[in-house]
Design a protein around this motif. Structure first.
Motif, short mmCIF file in Angstrom:
data_model
loop_
_atom_site.label_atom_id
_atom_site.label_comp_id
_atom_site.label_asym_id
_atom_site.label_seq_id
_atom_site.Cartn_x
_atom_site.Cartn_y
_atom_site.Cartn_z
N GLY A 301 0.82 -1.20 0.00
CA GLY A 301 0.00 0.00 0.00
C GLY A 301 0.86 1.25 0.00
O GLY A 301 0.57 2.22 -0.72
N LEU A 302 1.92 1.23 0.80
CA LEU A 302 2.83 2.38 0.86
C LEU A 302 3.47 2.64 -0.50
O LEU A 302 3.56 3.79 -0.95
N ILE A 303 3.88 1.55 -1.17
CA ILE A 303 4.51 1.71 -2.48
C ILE A 303 3.52 2.35 -3.45
O ILE A 303 3.85 3.29 -4.18
N LEU A 304 2.27 1.85 -3.43
CA LEU A 304 1.26 2.41 -4.32
C LEU A 304 1.00 3.88 -3.99
O LEU A 304 0.86 4.72 -4.89
N PHE A 305 0.96 4.18 -2.70
CA PHE A 305 0.75 5.55 -2.23
C PHE A 305 1.83 6.47 -2.81
O PHE A 305 1.53 7.54 -3.35
N ILE A 306 3.08 6.02 -2.73
CA ILE A 306 4.19 6.84 -3.22
C ILE A 306 4.10 7.01 -4.74
O ILE A 306 4.20 8.12 -5.26
N ILE A 307 3.87 5.89 -5.45
CA ILE A 307 3.79 5.97 -6.92
C ILE A 307 2.68 6.95 -7.33
O ILE A 307 2.88 7.86 -8.13
N THR A 308 1.48 6.75 -6.74
CA THR A 308 0.35 7.58 -7.13
C THR A 308 0.58 9.04 -6.76
O THR A 308 0.24 9.95 -7.51
N PHE A 309 1.19 9.25 -5.60
CA PHE A 309 1.48 10.61 -5.15
C PHE A 309 2.37 11.32 -6.16
O PHE A 309 2.09 12.45 -6.57
N ILE A 310 3.42 10.64 -6.60
CA ILE A 310 4.35 11.25 -7.55
C ILE A 310 3.63 11.56 -8.86
O ILE A 310 3.71 12.67 -9.41
N ILE A 311 2.87 10.57 -9.35
CA ILE A 311 2.17 10.74 -10.62
C ILE A 311 1.20 11.93 -10.55
O ILE A 311 1.16 12.79 -11.43
N LEU A 312 0.42 11.97 -9.46
CA LEU A 312 -0.56 13.05 -9.35
C LEU A 312 0.12 14.40 -9.16
O LEU A 312 -0.36 15.42 -9.67
N ALA A 313 1.25 14.42 -8.45
CA ALA A 313 1.97 15.67 -8.29
C ALA A 313 2.44 16.19 -9.65
O ALA A 313 2.29 17.38 -9.96
N ILE A 314 2.96 15.28 -10.48
CA ILE A 314 3.38 15.69 -11.82
C ILE A 314 2.19 16.23 -12.60
O ILE A 314 2.26 17.27 -13.26
N ALA A 315 1.05 15.51 -12.49
CA ALA A 315 -0.15 15.93 -13.23
C ALA A 315 -0.58 17.33 -12.82
O ALA A 315 -0.84 18.20 -13.66
N ARG A 316 -0.64 17.56 -11.49
CA ARG A 316 -1.05 18.87 -10.98
C ARG A 316 -0.11 19.96 -11.47
O ARG A 316 -0.54 21.04 -11.88
N TYR A 317 1.17 19.65 -11.43
CA TYR A 317 2.17 20.64 -11.82
C TYR A 317 1.98 21.02 -13.29
O TYR A 317 2.00 22.19 -13.66
N MET A 318 1.73 20.01 -14.12
CA MET A 318 1.56 20.28 -15.55
C MET A 318 0.30 21.09 -15.80
O MET A 318 0.30 22.03 -16.60
N LEU A 319 -0.81 20.71 -15.10
CA LEU A 319 -2.06 21.44 -15.29
C LEU A 319 -1.91 22.87 -14.79
O LEU A 319 -2.46 23.81 -15.36
N LEU A 320 -1.13 23.05 -13.72
CA LEU A 320 -0.88 24.37 -13.16
C LEU A 320 -0.19 25.25 -14.19
O LEU A 320 -0.51 26.43 -14.35
N ARG A 321 0.77 24.65 -14.89
CA ARG A 321 1.53 25.43 -15.86
C ARG A 321 0.61 25.94 -16.97
O ARG A 321 0.72 27.08 -17.38
N ILE A 322 -0.29 25.06 -17.45
CA ILE A 322 -1.17 25.53 -18.53
C ILE A 322 -2.17 26.54 -18.00
O ILE A 322 -2.50 27.51 -18.67
N ASP A 323 -2.61 26.39 -16.74
CA ASP A 323 -3.54 27.36 -16.16
C ASP A 323 -2.90 28.74 -16.10
O ASP A 323 -3.50 29.74 -16.48
N SER A 324 -1.64 28.80 -15.64
CA SER A 324 -1.00 30.10 -15.49
C SER A 324 -0.78 30.73 -16.87
O SER A 324 -0.84 31.93 -17.03
N ARG A 325 -0.55 29.86 -17.87
CA ARG A 325 -0.31 30.42 -19.19
C ARG A 325 -1.59 31.01 -19.78
O ARG A 325 -1.59 32.09 -20.34
N THR A 326 -2.72 30.25 -19.64
CA THR A 326 -3.95 30.77 -20.21
C THR A 326 -4.48 31.92 -19.37
O THR A 326 -5.13 32.81 -19.88
N GLY A 327 -4.18 31.89 -18.07
CA GLY A 327 -4.66 32.95 -17.19
C GLY A 327 -3.95 34.27 -17.49
O GLY A 327 -4.52 35.33 -17.29
N ALA A 328 -2.71 34.19 -17.97
CA ALA A 328 -1.93 35.40 -18.19
C ALA A 328 -2.46 36.22 -19.34
O ALA A 328 -3.15 35.71 -20.20
#
Lengths: 328, 352
Positions: A301-328
């Motif tokens: 469970g811990l391994i899955l938690f870490i994998i998913t956490f990393i993946i979702l963090a990357i996803a959020r970061y990427m979506l954040l970048r496009i949000d800031s670009r369109t928001g600008a």
């Protein structure tokens, strides 16, 4: 007269002060309540992480890093390794993404660029409804309808085609069970499709019309506009959507448990049964007696938690970048 | 705002009140957890018992391992397990163990044109199939046992339990008993490292997967094979005789067992001698504390078990379970009278 008016003003002042104080108080309560709600989420997340680490400590300290590289999963001799579930999790999710991404982008392009207006909403809603189907339904459908279909038609056909092609013959080796890695990958692909489609569609909508119009204006075809303008502009957002879908695929439990075959083995064949982290936990947790067995499952469970956490963090970061670009 | 607070307070008060009444209702029920295999018969007994006495049973069929966990954590009054605890574990935990009912495990197959009971297997062949040594239905070893049937040239798809299970324990115990290879390479436990095959959750899962997959073989409790109309196989038993899975064959295996030979009546009924014995017969056990914290609840549970021993035989037979022999029941009830006591050492059970 003046005394009276002074008395009136001072009492009015006092009343006003009281009101202001009351407003300040309610506002403070409100701020504290919302802040507490936000902190609660962090505390929960931290609590989950801490209890996962604490629960898996026994297994991790016994097996160390070997836990990640051992294929064996033997409750009899209490020798546990996470390699087979990790392999199954990664392979099924990867195949699901490989299948779902082109289809998802295809749907999104069709809906934003080509679809006749009256069809746009029905198709969009249909795709989003896919996300609303409970995963257990996918599991049942997969086991009772999809797997027998694969076993009797597709799998024997593919095994026969490739059985003399080196490399491919071990990738598609029999016997055709119907359920296995590929079957769960296909089910997962259907399950993540709505995530990828709706996010891709949303980021496609952020492309400024003037960009597309100028491209059309200089004589680009729809294909060229999509390929050269829309996709490059939204690449980061698409990746974010893909990562969100991947996060879902990694953690999906019930549907996968039904159709993956739940075998702790790594085999070259995609038709062979395997297992994933979440399927293993779902199957074995209630019956796991012995501290090391339970601890090993928590470590998964811990391994899955870490994998998913990393993946979702990357996803959020990427979506954040496009949000800031369109928001600008 | 004030209105909201008032209604919230009312809601909380109402919720508390309803929880209180609910827990009062629960207190009268006997609580237990464990094995899935005897769940149908426990449910049936509980239903009849409630009609007669008004006392209900709240049984969570979460599996044997879960049942052992919960009784050790003292969250239930009794635990139920298809795999008996060993004598030293019973002593160290202060648990008393006794068998409640018996049943049979049958191999089920999915082969076109073969009807229930037509296929015959023996222990070593079954072990070789589940270990992955025999991979095709037209293997010589299977042919030898079935000279009259036309066996297809078809890969064998092995289906086993993916969750830990008392059924797996008893099945693997039998395979380990007949095959040294199985004992050394795979072993005997509630969950195993299976060399081949696909895993499915629960008896229902195995039954479903076998009926979905051509060329499949699996093992389930007899009741599940019967309900799902699966093709079961006959077995060659320890005496070399061919037997069909029937309640008679299950009780024949039990008749030959020496129940007092193991602490806590932990006799495994696999591979018993006797011409009519079904080789994969198994019992299921109940675990209660010898000196329970809540003596009243345990006394209630014992009353229910005594009632089931006395009046549950017919219901058990209807569901293809085998009731415990009277001799064993007598011995168990004597044990209750001696061993299961309240804080002052007074026995909780004093006969029906």
């Amino acid at each position: 007269m003046t005394a009276v008016s002074e008395a009136v003003t001072s009492s009015a002042l006092r009343a006003r002060e009281a009101t202001v104080r009351r407003f300040a108080f309610t506002d403070m309560v409100f701020r504290a309540a919302t802040r507490a709600s936000a902190i609660l989420v962090l505390v929960l997340l931290g609590g989950v992480a801490i209890s996962l680490v604490a629960g898996s400590w026994e297994a991790l300290s016994k097996f160390g890093l070997n836990f990640l590289t051992t294929e064996a999963w033997n409750p009899v001799t209490e020798n546990f390794g996470a390699l087979a579930p990790i392999y199954g999790t990664v392979v099924t999710s990867a195949i699901a993404i490989i299948i779902a991404v082109p289809i998802g982008i295809g749907i999104a392009v069709f809906l934003t660029e080509l679809c006749p207006r009256p069809l746009r909403r029905p198709i969009g809603i249909a795709v989003e409804l896919l996300a609303g189907i409970p995963s257990i339904i996918y599991g049942i459908w997969g086991l009772f309808v999809f797997a027998p279909f694969l076993q009797t038609t597709i799998q024997p056909f593919i095994i026969n085609i490739f059985h003399s092609v080196p490399g491919l013959n071990s990738l598609f080796a029999g016997p055709p069970y119907g359920i296995g890695l590929l079957t769960s990958s296909l089910i997962l692909a259907i399950m993540v499709l709505p995530f990828i489609t709706s996010i891709t569609k949303d980021v496609f909508d952020t492309v400024p019309a003037v960009l597309k119009e100028s491209a059309y204006g200089i004589g680009c075809t729809t294909w060229e506009v999509t390929r050269r303008v829309v996709i490059p502009y939204t690449r980061v957002g698409i990746m974010g959507g893909v990562m969100l879908g991947l996060g879902r695929a990694l953690g999906e439990t019930m549907a996968v448990t039904f159709v993956i075959g739940n075998a702790h083995r790594i085999s070259a064949s995609l038709f062979a049964p395997g297992t994933t982290i979440s399927a293993t936990i779902a199957n074995e947790f209630t019956e796991a007696d012995g501290a090391l067995y339970t601890s090993s499952l928590v470590a998964l469970g811990l391994i899955l938690f870490i994998i998913t956490f990393i993946i979702l963090a990357i996803a959020r970061y990427m979506l954040l970048r496009i949000d800031s670009r369109t928001g600008a | 705002m004030r209105h909201f607070i008032r209604s919230a307070a009312v809601a909380i008060a109402m919720a508390t009140a309803s929880t209180l009444t609910l827990s009062a209702a629960w207190a009268a029920d006997i609580s237990g957890a464990g094995a899935t295999f005897p769940y149908p018969i426990y449910a049936k007994w509980a239903d009849a018992y409630k009609k007669e006495t008004g006392t209900g049973l709240n049984y969570q069929s979460i599996g044997s391992g879960g049942g052992i966990k919960q009784i050790k954590a003292k969250t239930v009054t009794f635990g139920a397990s298809d795999a008996p605890l060993k004598g030293d574990e019973l002593d160290s935990t202060g648990l008393a163990q006794f068998p409640m009912v018996m049943g049979g495990i049958v191999p089920v197959v999915n082969l076109e044109g073969i009807k229930p009971g037509e296929l015959v297997l023996d222990g070593p062949t079954l072990a070789d199939i589940f270990i992955g040594k025999i991979t095709n239905w037209n293997d010589a070893a299977i042919k030898k046992l079935n000279p009259k049937i036309k066996l297809p040239d078809q890969a064998i798809a092995v289906v086993h339990r993916s969750d830990g299970s008392g059924t797996t324990f008893n099945f693997s115990y039998y395979l380990g008993d007949v095959s040294a290879d199985w004992k050394s390479k795979v072993g005997v436990d509630k969950a195993l490292e299976w060399p081949v095959g696909i895993g499915a959750k629960g008896n229902e899962g195995v039954a479903n997967n076998v009926s979905q997959t051509g060329g499949a073989i699996g093992y389930v409790e007899y009741a599940y094979a019967k309900q799902n109309k699966l093709t079961y196989a006959d077995m060659v038993n320890k005496d070399g005789k061919k037997v069909a899975p029937t309640a008679k064959a299950f009780s024949a295996a039990a008749a030959n067992a020496d129940w007092n030979s193991q602490p806590g009546y932990g006799v495994i009924l696999a591979n018993q001698a006797g011409a009519e014995s079904w080789p994969m017969t198994s019992a299921t056990w109940i675990l209660v504390y010898k000196k329970p914290d809540d003596a009243t609840a345990t006394a209630e549970a014992l009353k229910f078990f005594a009632w089931s021993y006395a009046k549950g035989d017919k219901m058990a037979a209807e569901l293809d379970y085998v009731p415990m022999p009277d001799k064993v029941v007598k011995s168990v009830e004597e044990m209750w009278g001696k061993d299961i006591v309240d804080k002052d050492g007074k026995p909780l059970f004093s006969g029906m």
